[in-house]
Design a protein around this motif. Structure first.
Motif, PDB file in Angstrom:
ATOM      1  N   LYS A 182      23.139  -0.729   2.840  1.00 31.62           N
ATOM      2  CA  LYS A 182      22.843   0.582   3.417  1.00 31.62           C
ATOM      3  C   LYS A 182      21.618   0.506   4.325  1.00 31.62           C
ATOM      4  O   LYS A 182      21.569   1.157   5.369  1.00 31.62           O
ATOM      5  CB  LYS A 182      22.616   1.618   2.314  1.00 31.62           C
ATOM      6  N   LEU A 183      20.636  -0.294   3.925  1.00 26.48           N
ATOM      7  CA  LEU A 183      19.440  -0.471   4.745  1.00 26.48           C
ATOM      8  C   LEU A 183      19.801  -1.125   6.079  1.00 26.48           C
ATOM      9  O   LEU A 183      19.364  -0.672   7.143  1.00 26.48           O
ATOM     10  CB  LEU A 183      18.399  -1.316   4.002  1.00 26.48           C
ATOM     11  N   ASP A 234       0.836  -1.209   0.000  1.00 24.91           N
ATOM     12  CA  ASP A 234       0.000   0.000   0.000  1.00 24.91           C
ATOM     13  C   ASP A 234       0.869   1.257   0.000  1.00 24.91           C
ATOM     14  O   ASP A 234       0.558   2.241  -0.677  1.00 24.91           O
ATOM     15  CB  ASP A 234      -0.939   0.012   1.215  1.00 24.91           C
ATOM     16  N   TRP A 235       1.962   1.213   0.771  1.00 21.18           N
ATOM     17  CA  TRP A 235       2.886   2.345   0.796  1.00 21.18           C
ATOM     18  C   TRP A 235       3.491   2.557  -0.597  1.00 21.18           C
ATOM     19  O   TRP A 235       3.577   3.695  -1.074  1.00 21.18           O
ATOM     20  CB  TRP A 235       3.989   2.094   1.832  1.00 21.18           C
ATOM     21  N   LEU A 236       3.896   1.454  -1.250  1.00 20.65           N
ATOM     22  CA  LEU A 236       4.445   1.557  -2.614  1.00 20.65           C
ATOM     23  C   LEU A 236       3.429   2.192  -3.559  1.00 20.65           C
ATOM     24  O   LEU A 236       3.777   3.053  -4.381  1.00 20.65           O
ATOM     25  CB  LEU A 236       4.841   0.178  -3.144  1.00 20.65           C
ATOM     26  N   THR A 260      14.138  -0.760  -5.037  1.00 24.06           N
ATOM     27  CA  THR A 260      15.587  -0.647  -4.925  1.00 24.06           C
ATOM     28  C   THR A 260      15.903  -0.426  -3.445  1.00 24.06           C
ATOM     29  O   THR A 260      15.002  -0.237  -2.627  1.00 24.06           O
ATOM     30  CB  THR A 260      16.113   0.557  -5.724  1.00 24.06           C
ATOM     31  N   GLU A 261      17.164  -0.407  -3.149  1.00 15.20           N
ATOM     32  CA  GLU A 261      17.561  -0.140  -1.772  1.00 15.20           C
ATOM     33  C   GLU A 261      17.100   1.262  -1.348  1.00 15.20           C
ATOM     34  O   GLU A 261      16.700   1.470  -0.204  1.00 15.20           O
ATOM     35  CB  GLU A 261      19.074  -0.276  -1.623  1.00 15.20           C
ATOM     36  N   THR A 262      17.113   2.191  -2.268  1.00 15.23           N
ATOM     37  CA  THR A 262      16.678   3.557  -1.976  1.00 15.23           C
ATOM     38  C   THR A 262      15.210   3.587  -1.554  1.00 15.23           C
ATOM     39  O   THR A 262      14.834   4.284  -0.611  1.00 15.23           O
ATOM     40  CB  THR A 262      16.893   4.463  -3.205  1.00 15.23           C
ATOM     41  N   VAL A 263      14.383   2.802  -2.242  1.00 17.68           N
ATOM     42  CA  VAL A 263      12.961   2.722  -1.902  1.00 17.68           C
ATOM     43  C   VAL A 263      12.807   2.152  -0.492  1.00 17.68           C
ATOM     44  O   VAL A 263      12.050   2.683   0.333  1.00 17.68           O
ATOM     45  CB  VAL A 263      12.196   1.871  -2.940  1.00 17.68           C
TER      46      VAL A 263
END
Length: 165
Positions: A90-91, A33-35, A46-49
């Motif tokens: 990074k996460l 839902d957030w996506l 991606t890791e950024t997401v």
């Protein structure tokens, strides 16, 4: 070949603990839902997401909860999207950094005197309530049952309290 694919699908479905499956599904749905709200397709993660998602979560949840959510999403994303988010270094660094400064809240602990005072108050309340009062018979028996199991009658701390053991 079809038999192998069926077996692989069965194995994949058993990756989620059966008792926790509903919780995992709920967490995954919240993530999807957030996506959707952010106009990101699951295939485009991606890791950024993930960093953005967990940054938002970190404003509300404790680091322990973030790790729990990460673990659930790791399993669900692996199963449904066939992606391995364990390689998102990074996460993981972000989650570790959040955990470093976290100090869990200590729960208040009752002293033995507090417990005895509470039980005496319950006993007095029980004695002075008319037997026709709603819930009268529910007050003391659960407490006396617990203490019968936890503290045998010979325990001097509970003798003479006036609570029927």
């Amino acid at each position: 070949m079809e038999d192998i694919l069926k077996k692989a699908e069965q194995a994949r479905e058993s990756l989620i603990p059966s008792k926790s499956e509903a919780v995992y599904q709920k967490e995954y749905k919240i993530y999807l839902d957030w996506l959707t709200r952010k106009n990101v397709m699951p295939k485009d993660i991606t890791e950024t997401v993930f960093l953005a998602y967990f940054q938002e979560l970190s404003e509300t949840y404790s680091p322990n909860s973030l790790w729990t959510k990460w673990s659930m999403l790791k399993s669900m994303v692996t199963i449904h999207e066939k992606r391995d988010i364990t390689k998102f270094n990074k996460l993981q660094a972000f989650l570790k950094r959040k955990s470093k400064s976290y100090k869990p809240k200590k729960s208040a602990v009752s002293s033995p005197k507090d417990v005895i005072r509470f039980l005496n108050d319950i006993h007095l309340l029980h004695k002075h309530l008319p037997s026709s009062a709603p819930g009268h018979h529910f007050l003391v028996p659960p407490f006396s049952a617990v203490f019968r199991l936890q503290h045998p009658l010979q325990n001097p701390v509970f003798q003479g309290m006036g609570v029927p053991l």
